[in-house]
Structure formats: structure tokens, C-alpha cells
Design a protein around this motif. Structure first.
Motif, PDB file in Angstrom:
ATOM      1  N   PHE A 235       0.830  -1.199   0.000  1.00  0.00           N
ATOM      2  CA  PHE A 235       0.000   0.000   0.000  1.00  0.00           C
ATOM      3  C   PHE A 235       0.869   1.256   0.000  1.00  0.00           C
ATOM      4  O   PHE A 235       0.604   2.209  -0.740  1.00  0.00           O
ATOM      5  N   ALA A 236       1.928   1.246   0.806  1.00  0.00           N
ATOM      6  CA  ALA A 236       2.835   2.397   0.866  1.00  0.00           C
ATOM      7  C   ALA A 236       3.469   2.659  -0.497  1.00  0.00           C
ATOM      8  O   ALA A 236       3.605   3.821  -0.922  1.00  0.00           O
ATOM      9  N   LYS A 237       3.846   1.591  -1.190  1.00  0.00           N
ATOM     10  CA  LYS A 237       4.447   1.762  -2.525  1.00  0.00           C
ATOM     11  C   LYS A 237       3.431   2.299  -3.521  1.00  0.00           C
ATOM     12  O   LYS A 237       3.784   3.051  -4.426  1.00  0.00           O
ATOM     13  N   TRP A 238       2.170   1.948  -3.342  1.00  0.00           N
ATOM     14  CA  TRP A 238       1.107   2.502  -4.188  1.00  0.00           C
ATOM     15  C   TRP A 238       1.023   4.007  -3.968  1.00  0.00           C
ATOM     16  O   TRP A 238       0.940   4.783  -4.922  1.00  0.00           O
ATOM     17  N   ILE A 239       1.048   4.426  -2.710  1.00  0.00           N
ATOM     18  CA  ILE A 239       1.009   5.862  -2.403  1.00  0.00           C
ATOM     19  C   ILE A 239       2.243   6.552  -2.965  1.00  0.00           C
ATOM     20  O   ILE A 239       2.148   7.596  -3.615  1.00  0.00           O
ATOM     21  N   ARG A 240       3.411   5.970  -2.721  1.00  0.00           N
ATOM     22  CA  ARG A 240       4.662   6.585  -3.135  1.00  0.00           C
ATOM     23  C   ARG A 240       4.823   6.637  -4.648  1.00  0.00           C
ATOM     24  O   ARG A 240       5.188   7.669  -5.222  1.00  0.00           O
ATOM     25  N   ASP A 241       4.541   5.510  -5.315  1.00  0.00           N
ATOM     26  CA  ASP A 241       4.832   5.404  -6.744  1.00  0.00           C
ATOM     27  C   ASP A 241       3.641   5.686  -7.642  1.00  0.00           C
ATOM     28  O   ASP A 241       3.801   5.906  -8.842  1.00  0.00           O
ATOM     29  N   GLY A 242       2.440   5.644  -7.073  1.00  0.00           N
ATOM     30  CA  GLY A 242       1.240   5.912  -7.856  1.00  0.00           C
ATOM     31  C   GLY A 242       0.785   4.739  -8.710  1.00  0.00           C
ATOM     32  O   GLY A 242      -0.120   4.896  -9.521  1.00  0.00           O
ATOM     33  N   SER A 243       1.410   3.583  -8.560  1.00  0.00           N
ATOM     34  CA  SER A 243       0.959   2.411  -9.314  1.00  0.00           C
ATOM     35  C   SER A 243       0.619   1.293  -8.323  1.00  0.00           C
ATOM     36  O   SER A 243       1.344   1.070  -7.352  1.00  0.00           O
ATOM     37  N   PHE A 244      -0.488   0.641  -8.594  1.00  0.00           N
ATOM     38  CA  PHE A 244      -1.017  -0.370  -7.689  1.00  0.00           C
ATOM     39  C   PHE A 244      -0.681  -1.757  -8.202  1.00  0.00           C
ATOM     40  O   PHE A 244      -1.044  -2.118  -9.317  1.00  0.00           O
TER      41      PHE A 244
END
Length: 102
Positions: A39-48
Motif C-alpha cells: 500500500f505504501a508503494k502505491w502511495i509513493r509510486d502511484g501504481s497499484f
């Protein structure tokens, strides 16, 4: 697939050293951290990474099924009790807030 069927099949894959509450509880928290990381990487990178997230949630489900098994609980019973608790809270308008006995 029914919950108890999943529970039985999932536990067949557990190593003997994992068949205890201490392992199941500590690794459940570890798996929750992995979900949070996705989830954090989704927030950080914008890709899910939907497939990756589903795999991590599946690992959490495995741990919950394993914990239920080593504790002698039916996963279907746990799910049913949870729905009863939520319906009771909903009927008393106490879905929000905190505390087990609200």
C-alpha cells in the motif's frame, strides 16, 4: 470454496514447526506489514500492484486459517461470530468508536 474447506487445505501446507499459536500470530503481523508495504508503494509510486496485494492478502488468510486451526476453531464459526458482532453493533448504531464491548 467454503471457509472450512480452505482452512483444511491450507493447513495441509503448514510445516510442523509452524503448527503453533506463537508462529501463527507473529507471522500474521509480518504478513500484515507486507500488505502495508504494498500500500505504501502505491502511495509513493502511484501504481497499484493488484496481483501482489492479492497474494499478500492471501498469505494473511492462510495465517488466520492456521491460527484458527491450531486454536481448535472453525474458520466458518469465526466468520459467523464476527458477522453476528457486526450486526449487533449496527443495530445499536455503534459501528464507529473503539472498544470490544461497544
Amino acid at each position: 470454496m467454503l471457509l472450512n474447506e480452505y482452512q483444511e487445505k491450507a493447513f495441509e501446507t503448514a510445516l510442523e514447526t509452524a503448527k503453533n499459536p506463537a508462529y501463527m500470530i507473529t507471522n500474521l503481523t509480518s504478513e500484515a506489514g507486507e500488505v502495508a508495504g504494498k500500500f505504501a508503494k502505491w502511495i509513493r509510486d502511484g501504481s497499484f500492484d493488484e496481483e501482489g496485494m492479492q497474494k499478500e492478502v492471501g498469505d494473511e488468510l492462510w495465517q488466520i486459517a492456521g491460527l484458527s486451526t491450531v486454536m481448535g476453531w472453525s474458520l466458518a464459526d469465526i466468520a459467523s461470530k464476527n458477522l453476528q458482532k457486526l450486526a449487533d453493533r449496527q443495530s445499536r448504531l455503534t459501528l464507529t468508536g473503539s472498544g470490544d464491548n461497544r
